[in-house]
Design a protein around this motif. Structure first.
Motif, PDB file in Angstrom:
ATOM      1  N   SER A  30       1.117  -1.120   0.015  1.00 52.43           N
ATOM      2  CA  SER A  30       0.098  -0.199   0.089  1.00 52.43           C
ATOM      3  C   SER A  30       0.918   1.106   0.201  1.00 52.43           C
ATOM      4  O   SER A  30       1.974   1.442   0.783  1.00 52.43           O
ATOM      5  N   ASP A  31       0.584   2.207  -0.721  1.00 53.95           N
ATOM      6  CA  ASP A  31       1.227   3.660  -0.874  1.00 53.95           C
ATOM      7  C   ASP A  31       0.019   4.620  -0.695  1.00 53.95           C
ATOM      8  O   ASP A  31      -0.439   5.030  -2.070  1.00 53.95           O
ATOM      9  N   ILE A  32      -0.326   5.054   0.302  1.00 54.28           N
ATOM     10  CA  ILE A  32      -1.280   5.984   0.664  1.00 54.28           C
ATOM     11  C   ILE A  32      -0.669   7.331   1.111  1.00 54.28           C
ATOM     12  O   ILE A  32      -0.077   7.473   1.900  1.00 54.28           O
ATOM     13  N   LYS A  33      -1.060   8.133   0.117  1.00 57.09           N
ATOM     14  CA  LYS A  33      -0.363   9.651   0.630  1.00 57.09           C
ATOM     15  C   LYS A  33      -1.041  10.506   1.569  1.00 57.09           C
ATOM     16  O   LYS A  33      -0.214  10.912   2.475  1.00 57.09           O
ATOM     17  N   HIS A  34      -2.435  10.350   1.795  1.00 56.55           N
ATOM     18  CA  HIS A  34      -2.994  11.035   2.707  1.00 56.55           C
ATOM     19  C   HIS A  34      -4.317  10.201   3.091  1.00 56.55           C
ATOM     20  O   HIS A  34      -4.958   9.595   2.497  1.00 56.55           O
ATOM     21  N   VAL A  35      -4.559  10.208   4.823  1.00 58.75           N
ATOM     22  CA  VAL A  35      -5.294   9.548   5.226  1.00 58.75           C
ATOM     23  C   VAL A  35      -6.365  10.616   6.016  1.00 58.75           C
ATOM     24  O   VAL A  35      -5.701  11.208   6.850  1.00 58.75           O
ATOM     25  N   VAL A  36      -7.545  10.469   6.039  1.00 59.45           N
ATOM     26  CA  VAL A  36      -8.587  11.432   6.438  1.00 59.45           C
ATOM     27  C   VAL A  36      -9.674  10.752   7.082  1.00 59.45           C
ATOM     28  O   VAL A  36     -10.210   9.880   6.457  1.00 59.45           O
ATOM     29  N   ALA A  37      -9.705  11.044   8.275  1.00 55.11           N
ATOM     30  CA  ALA A  37     -10.864  10.434   9.054  1.00 55.11           C
ATOM     31  C   ALA A  37     -12.068  11.311   9.125  1.00 55.11           C
ATOM     32  O   ALA A  37     -11.921  12.518   9.296  1.00 55.11           O
ATOM     33  N   VAL A  38     -13.478  10.994   8.896  1.00 56.13           N
ATOM     34  CA  VAL A  38     -14.580  11.552   8.989  1.00 56.13           C
ATOM     35  C   VAL A  38     -15.528  11.092  10.034  1.00 56.13           C
ATOM     36  O   VAL A  38     -15.769   9.992  10.444  1.00 56.13           O
TER      37      VAL A  38
END
Length: 274
Positions: A30-38
């Motif tokens: 996995s290459d995830i640039k940005h993680v945002v929780a709602v």
């Protein structure tokens, strides 16, 4: 004064180090640039709707997007996207998420149940471990944004996500009622306590437009959300009305067909992370 400033910096660094001690590594593929929780202070304010709309809008702008459904006991993301009957593929590298018709990637506990309406009767630690596995075992591949649809409140799962997953920020969903406005501050204070960046507040069910005369009606009375955002010194990121068309699209599992963009300010806040 200089000693005081050094002490404050030392305390801040200590908090950051404490938080980093709990972070877990994602899947190697996995290459995830940005993680945002709602997140939301309570249920029923439209958190999953906001998550879905953000995912659809960002995908439409050309970003690679995924949604991690962390609401283990009340998952709704698969239904909204019409993929409830699909199943993730499992290979040696891990679990590959379900993909929608527009290549938006989704992982939810509903994909692993015998039936979408089967209840998840688990205690807190098991639920927290499931969310961790969605981070460590799921092969998200390359994503620009991973949105995490959180369960309401400040319980086990929000604590697990805040401690274990490297978040770039959170979006708080609120509705206009005074009671909800008070409750949402608990989520705000939890995020601040744990040093999680707060991107801003989105107000859902803000108003309704009369289909006959076009008059805007504030169903829950005058909104105080912008005032609350100002008091908490965080950005106000937009309003979503009670929209019959969006509700019908969600019911049919066709949220990707939505045309309205009520979250332009929120989209800009997300793009500013780059």
């Amino acid at each position: 004064m200089e000693q005081s400033r050094q002490k404050e910096n030392s305390n801040a660094n200590s908090k950051n180090n404490d938080k980093n001690n709990f972070l877990i590594k994602g899947n190697e593929l996995s290459d995830i640039k940005h993680v945002v929780a709602v997140i939301s202070g309570k249920g029923g304010v439209g958190k999953s709707l906001v998550t879905s709309l953000l995912g659809v809008m960002m995908k439409r702008k050309g970003y690679k997007v995924g949604i991690l459904d962390a609401d283990i006991t009340g998952p709704s993301i698969p239904k909204i996207f019409g993929v409830n009957e699909l199943r993730p593929q499992v290979f040696g590298e891990g679990i590959f998420p379900v993909e929608t018709g527009n290549d938006l990637k989704i992982m939810s506990i509903n994909f692993l149940l015998d039936s979408p309406d089967s209840p998840v009767i688990w205690r807190g630690p098991l639920i927290g471990n499931a969310v961790k596995q969605f981070w460590t075992d799921v092969v998200w591949n390359e994503l620009d944004y991973l949105f995490i649809d959180m369960p309401p409140g400040t319980g086990d799962v929000p604590l697990t996500v805040f401690q274990s997953i490297p978040l770039d920020g959170i979006v708080i969903v609120i509705s206009p009622q005074d009671l909800v406005s008070l409750i949402v501050k608990k989520s705000f204070n939890m995020a601040r306590t744990m040093n999680i960046p707060i991107l801003g507040i989105v107000e859902n069910m803000s108003y309704i437009v009369c289909p006959k005369c076009g008059e805007r009606i504030d169903v829950f009375g005058e909104s105080k959300t912008e005032k609350i955002a100002k008091e908490m010194n965080i950005p106000f990121l937009g309003r979503i009305p009670i929209d019959k068309n969006i509700a019908e699209l969600c019911d049919r599992g066709e949220i990707e067909k939505v045309n309205e963009n009520y979250l332009e300010m929120c989209i800009k806040a997300l793009e500013s992370l780059y």
